[in-house]
Design a protein around this motif. Structure first.
Motif, short mmCIF file in Angstrom:
data_model
loop_
_atom_site.label_atom_id
_atom_site.label_comp_id
_atom_site.label_asym_id
_atom_site.label_seq_id
_atom_site.Cartn_x
_atom_site.Cartn_y
_atom_site.Cartn_z
N ILE A 35 -8.63 7.68 7.01
CA ILE A 35 -8.41 6.20 5.92
C ILE A 35 -6.69 5.89 6.23
O ILE A 35 -6.18 7.05 7.10
CB ILE A 35 -8.24 7.09 4.62
CG1 ILE A 35 -9.58 7.90 4.36
CG2 ILE A 35 -7.22 7.16 3.94
CD1 ILE A 35 -10.06 8.88 3.43
N GLN A 69 -1.66 3.44 3.21
CA GLN A 69 -2.19 2.45 2.03
C GLN A 69 -3.31 2.06 0.95
O GLN A 69 -3.46 2.58 -0.26
CB GLN A 69 -2.08 0.80 2.53
CG GLN A 69 -0.38 0.57 3.08
CD GLN A 69 -0.61 1.03 4.69
OE1 GLN A 69 -1.37 1.13 4.78
NE2 GLN A 69 0.04 0.22 4.84
N SER A 70 -4.54 2.81 2.14
CA SER A 70 -6.09 3.09 1.42
C SER A 70 -5.63 4.75 0.63
O SER A 70 -5.91 4.63 -0.68
CB SER A 70 -6.72 2.75 2.32
OG SER A 70 -6.87 1.76 2.51
#
Length: 160
Positions: free
Chosen positions: A65, A68-69
């Protein structure tokens, strides 16, 4: 350790955590589940923040991950909680009403959410701040969070 750096870190985290801005949501959660365990929520938040201070980037890279996610996922959870409060519907069903509201959504993502964890990673990336200064900033913020959570019932019943 520099007091100005500690103050900068504390105020930055204070703005991101925004426990006072989350009061309507916390009051709504408290009305729904009956009681929020202030100490438990604060301690869990502390361990989440400290884990992210030391292991955050590694954990995110391990599960694939990007930052930003992660931030977007936290924002979506908070958005769903706000919808639940505004529309008076129940999206998140709890099976253990005694402790679940203290951990999710209060400790995570309201206190130690994506914004807070991203900020901790950013503060760590700034080479002028030491781990000790960041830790003190986290503790100072969580002391204020604990005070606010402990007085939520009093705040809720105050007349304007």
């Amino acid at each position: 350790m520099n007091i100005n750096d500690i103050l900068t870190i504390t105020l930055t985290l204070f703005a991101v955590v925004d426990i006072l801005g989350a009061l309507p949501l916390i009051i709504s959660i408290r009305q729904k589940i009956g009681h929020i365990h202030s100490f438990k929520a604060t301690i869990v938040s502390f361990f989440i923040m400290m884990s992210f201070l030391f292991l955050g980037e590694g954990i995110l890279h391990l599960v694939g991950i990007d930052l930003q996610s992660f931030s977007m996922a936290g924002a979506i959870v908070i958005f769903l909680l706000a919808l639940e409060m505004i529309l008076n519907i129940e999206l998140f069903k709890s099976t253990d009403q005694d402790t679940s509201g203290s951990i999710v959504p209060v400790a995570f993502p309201l206190i130690a959410g994506a914004g807070t964890l991203t900020t901790i990673l950013s503060l760590k990336a700034i080479s002028e701040f030491s781990y000790g200064e960041i830790t003190i900033g986290i503790i100072l913020n969580l002391l204020f969070v604990y005070f606010v959570l402990k007085t939520t019932h009093t705040i809720e019943t105050m007349e304007v």
